[in-house]
Design a protein around this motif. Structure first.
Motif, PDB file in Angstrom:
ATOM      1  N   MET A   2      43.238  41.038  38.501  1.00 43.90           N
ATOM      2  CA  MET A   2      44.277  41.017  37.611  1.00 43.90           C
ATOM      3  C   MET A   2      43.902  39.950  36.364  1.00 43.90           C
ATOM      4  SD  MET A   2      46.751  42.671  38.663  1.00 43.90           S
ATOM      5  CE  MET A   2      48.047  42.098  37.734  1.00 43.90           C
ATOM      6  N   TRP A   3      43.107  38.984  36.807  1.00 47.62           N
ATOM      7  CA  TRP A   3      42.632  38.004  35.742  1.00 47.62           C
ATOM      8  C   TRP A   3      41.712  38.887  34.716  1.00 47.62           C
ATOM      9  CZ3 TRP A   3      43.447  33.197  34.448  1.00 47.62           C
ATOM     10  CH2 TRP A   3      42.551  32.556  33.346  1.00 47.62           C
ATOM     11  N   ASP A   4      40.909  39.800  34.975  1.00 46.40           N
ATOM     12  CA  ASP A   4      40.185  40.523  33.944  1.00 46.40           C
ATOM     13  C   ASP A   4      40.803  41.634  33.345  1.00 46.40           C
ATOM     14  OD1 ASP A   4      37.767  38.919  34.766  1.00 46.40           O
ATOM     15  OD2 ASP A   4      36.975  40.443  36.167  1.00 46.40           O
ATOM     16  N   MET A   5      41.935  42.216  34.072  1.00 45.56           N
ATOM     17  CA  MET A   5      42.750  43.012  33.355  1.00 45.56           C
ATOM     18  C   MET A   5      43.530  42.374  32.400  1.00 45.56           C
ATOM     19  SD  MET A   5      45.187  46.006  34.960  1.00 45.56           S
ATOM     20  CE  MET A   5      45.712  44.813  36.254  1.00 45.56           C
ATOM     21  N   ASN A   6      44.164  40.907  32.627  1.00 45.57           N
ATOM     22  CA  ASN A   6      44.849  40.330  31.534  1.00 45.57           C
ATOM     23  C   ASN A   6      44.055  39.701  30.640  1.00 45.57           C
ATOM     24  OD1 ASN A   6      47.086  40.974  32.968  1.00 45.57           O
ATOM     25  ND2 ASN A   6      47.128  39.014  34.268  1.00 45.57           N
ATOM     26  N   ASN A   7      42.711  39.690  30.721  1.00 41.19           N
ATOM     27  CA  ASN A   7      41.759  39.062  29.961  1.00 41.19           C
ATOM     28  C   ASN A   7      40.474  39.849  29.542  1.00 41.19           C
ATOM     29  OD1 ASN A   7      42.606  35.860  29.806  1.00 41.19           O
ATOM     30  ND2 ASN A   7      42.638  36.578  31.678  1.00 41.19           N
TER      31      ASN A   7
ATOM     32  N   ILE B 254      40.272  47.139  41.553  1.00 42.03           N
ATOM     33  CA  ILE B 254      41.715  47.694  41.208  1.00 42.03           C
ATOM     34  C   ILE B 254      42.077  48.722  42.528  1.00 42.03           C
ATOM     35  CG2 ILE B 254      43.431  48.479  39.952  1.00 42.03           C
ATOM     36  CD1 ILE B 254      42.058  46.806  37.601  1.00 42.03           C
ATOM     37  N   ALA B 255      41.103  49.559  42.582  1.00 41.55           N
ATOM     38  CA  ALA B 255      41.189  50.651  43.514  1.00 41.55           C
ATOM     39  C   ALA B 255      41.039  50.268  44.947  1.00 41.55           C
ATOM     40  CB  ALA B 255      39.892  51.594  43.269  1.00 41.55           C
ATOM     41  N   LYS B 256      40.159  49.286  45.015  1.00 37.68           N
ATOM     42  CA  LYS B 256      40.280  48.714  46.504  1.00 37.68           C
ATOM     43  C   LYS B 256      41.439  48.100  46.964  1.00 37.68           C
ATOM     44  CE  LYS B 256      35.369  47.902  47.014  1.00 37.68           C
ATOM     45  NZ  LYS B 256      34.071  46.872  46.805  1.00 37.68           N
ATOM     46  N   LEU B 257      41.977  47.446  46.094  1.00 38.55           N
ATOM     47  CA  LEU B 257      43.249  46.643  46.177  1.00 38.55           C
ATOM     48  C   LEU B 257      44.590  47.652  46.492  1.00 38.55           C
ATOM     49  CD1 LEU B 257      42.971  43.804  43.451  1.00 38.55           C
ATOM     50  CD2 LEU B 257      42.855  43.587  45.815  1.00 38.55           C
TER      51      LEU B 257
ATOM     52  N   ILE C 196      29.741  39.176  33.079  1.00 36.15           N
ATOM     53  CA  ILE C 196      30.207  39.790  34.237  1.00 36.15           C
ATOM     54  C   ILE C 196      31.639  39.387  34.671  1.00 36.15           C
ATOM     55  CG2 ILE C 196      27.721  39.758  35.075  1.00 36.15           C
ATOM     56  CD1 ILE C 196      28.522  37.708  36.925  1.00 36.15           C
ATOM     57  N   SER C 197      32.072  40.348  35.410  1.00 34.02           N
ATOM     58  CA  SER C 197      33.240  40.167  35.952  1.00 34.02           C
ATOM     59  C   SER C 197      33.693  39.028  36.595  1.00 34.02           C
ATOM     60  CB  SER C 197      34.034  41.331  36.696  1.00 34.02           C
ATOM     61  OG  SER C 197      33.234  41.629  38.038  1.00 34.02           O
ATOM     62  N   THR C 198      34.862  38.660  36.743  1.00 28.88           N
ATOM     63  CA  THR C 198      35.109  37.488  37.593  1.00 28.88           C
ATOM     64  C   THR C 198      34.835  37.546  39.042  1.00 28.88           C
ATOM     65  OG1 THR C 198      36.868  36.986  36.176  1.00 28.88           O
ATOM     66  CG2 THR C 198      37.328  35.946  38.327  1.00 28.88           C
ATOM     67  N   SER C 199      35.061  38.732  39.611  1.00 25.99           N
ATOM     68  CA  SER C 199      34.853  39.142  41.047  1.00 25.99           C
ATOM     69  C   SER C 199      33.286  39.099  41.460  1.00 25.99           C
ATOM     70  CB  SER C 199      35.452  40.415  41.340  1.00 25.99           C
ATOM     71  OG  SER C 199      35.094  40.818  42.723  1.00 25.99           O
TER      72      SER C 199
ATOM     73  N   PHE D 254      47.142  30.646  39.638  1.00 25.51           N
ATOM     74  CA  PHE D 254      46.393  31.477  40.580  1.00 25.51           C
ATOM     75  C   PHE D 254      47.530  32.567  41.008  1.00 25.51           C
ATOM     76  CE2 PHE D 254      45.104  33.449  44.568  1.00 25.51           C
ATOM     77  CZ  PHE D 254      43.798  33.792  44.456  1.00 25.51           C
ATOM     78  N   VAL D 255      48.757  32.197  41.750  1.00 22.81           N
ATOM     79  CA  VAL D 255      49.814  33.092  42.163  1.00 22.81           C
ATOM     80  C   VAL D 255      50.484  33.892  40.929  1.00 22.81           C
ATOM     81  CG1 VAL D 255      52.066  33.035  43.325  1.00 22.81           C
ATOM     82  CG2 VAL D 255      50.050  31.706  44.037  1.00 22.81           C
ATOM     83  N   GLN D 256      50.540  33.252  39.894  1.00 26.13           N
ATOM     84  CA  GLN D 256      51.266  33.825  38.701  1.00 26.13           C
ATOM     85  C   GLN D 256      50.349  35.050  38.234  1.00 26.13           C
ATOM     86  OE1 GLN D 256      51.776  30.592  36.123  1.00 26.13           O
ATOM     87  NE2 GLN D 256      54.063  30.446  36.305  1.00 26.13           N
ATOM     88  N   THR D 257      49.048  34.913  38.036  1.00 27.89           N
ATOM     89  CA  THR D 257      48.145  35.836  37.712  1.00 27.89           C
ATOM     90  C   THR D 257      48.026  36.918  38.885  1.00 27.89           C
ATOM     91  OG1 THR D 257      47.080  34.374  36.453  1.00 27.89           O
ATOM     92  CG2 THR D 257      45.868  36.258  37.165  1.00 27.89           C
ATOM     93  N   THR D 258      48.062  36.494  40.126  1.00 22.40           N
ATOM     94  CA  THR D 258      47.826  37.555  41.366  1.00 22.40           C
ATOM     95  C   THR D 258      48.793  38.555  41.347  1.00 22.40           C
ATOM     96  OG1 THR D 258      46.362  35.746  42.388  1.00 22.40           O
ATOM     97  CG2 THR D 258      47.387  37.746  43.785  1.00 22.40           C
ATOM     98  N   PHE D 259      50.181  37.857  41.223  1.00 19.44           N
ATOM     99  CA  PHE D 259      51.557  38.820  41.307  1.00 19.44           C
ATOM    100  C   PHE D 259      52.303  39.236  40.182  1.00 19.44           C
ATOM    101  CE2 PHE D 259      50.637  36.555  45.404  1.00 19.44           C
ATOM    102  CZ  PHE D 259      50.820  37.649  46.517  1.00 19.44           C
ATOM    103  N   ASN D 260      51.321  38.923  39.037  1.00 17.31           N
ATOM    104  CA  ASN D 260      51.893  39.317  37.883  1.00 17.31           C
ATOM    105  C   ASN D 260      53.009  38.735  37.464  1.00 17.31           C
ATOM    106  OD1 ASN D 260      51.540  40.418  35.239  1.00 17.31           O
ATOM    107  ND2 ASN D 260      52.470  42.341  35.794  1.00 17.31           N
TER     108      ASN D 260
END
Length: 261
Positions: free
Chosen positions: A219-224, A253-256, A2-5, A171-177
């Protein structure tokens, strides 16, 4: 998987039940029982350091399990304590060392140090939390980082505090790419960049913390993508997801985007 979220929500929706499951695990229960029975009988730094089982429990509780081999260092830290601004622990950038030295304050409290809440009930609570985060990390490191950020966010009050904590920084690096290579830049440049993209005051706002965790999870799931969830709905109808990105991830992602982050 299942997804991270989704996994994060499952865990945090009923955290009391989640922690109870950890506490009732046979191996965890044995360690807690031994620690509770033993910690108050320890009256000196040497007794504390020499009892390997108690020392490792305490180190894990305060997020320092990987440093349990450094007994000479921690003996010195505990001997010097935290009261003096010139003590070693007050010169170290990693705040976990100071938190540990304050929790087991032999220098300030003497034989009573191991009767303090920070060395007893709080240490056990932290041990359970650490065990939870580690086990979740075995399946999905993103979930572990999300849980860690939720727990530590309010204690981060400066941009330098982000840089000082490797897990928070990831966490911050992943969140803000933010590219990992950016960590090699001059500290002042890193600080200025972080201050442009986030306000550390948001870490004190539970609602904004939750929004950051939501963004991080997507972002984590998109990168992984290989660990991103396959939507239960799509699985039910025997449909595949595009490049490993599940329906729940796309919805996140749509919600974000709608939320303006």
């Amino acid at each position: 998987m299942i997804s991270t979220s989704t996994r994060y929500q499952i865990i945090t929706t009923n955290m009391t039940r989640t922690k109870a499951l950890i506490e009732n695990d046979a191996a965890v229960k044995r360690e807690i029982e031994y620690y509770n029975k033993t910690i108050k009988t320890i009256k000196t730094i040497d007794e504390f350091i020499k009892n390997d089982r108690v020392f490792k429990f305490a180190m894990k509780a305060y997020g320092l399990e990987d440093m349990a081999y450094g007994k000479a260092l921690f003996r010195k830290l505990l001997q010097e304590g935290v009261a003096s601004p010139t003590s070693m622990v007050n010169k170290m950038s990693n705040p976990l060392y100071k938190e540990f030295a304050k929790a087991f304050d032999f220098q300030g409290k003497g034989a009573e140090a191991t009767s303090a809440a920070s060395a007893t009930t709080e240490a056990v609570e932290k041990y359970v939390q650490q065990t939870l985060e580690q086990r979740e990390g075995n399946d999905n490191q993103g979930v572990r980082l999300a849980l860690y950020f939720k727990r530590k966010a309010s204690s981060i009050t400066t941009t330098m505090g982000i840089l000082a904590d490797k897990a928070i920084m990831e966490f911050v690096q992943t969140t803000f790419n933010i590219p990992k290579a950016a960590a090699k830049a001059d500290i002042d440049i890193q600080v200025r960049h972080l201050e442009k993209i986030l306000d550390v005051k948001d870490f004190q706002d539970p609602k904004k913390v939750d929004m950051l965790i939501q963004r991080f999870s997507a972002m984590w799931d998109m990168n992984n993508a290989s660990v991103a969830a396959t939507s239960p709905v799509l699985t039910l109808f025997n449909q595949s997801t595009d490049q490993g990105i599940g329906l729940d991830l796309m919805m996140s992602i749509a919600k974000l985007r709608r939320g303006g982050w």
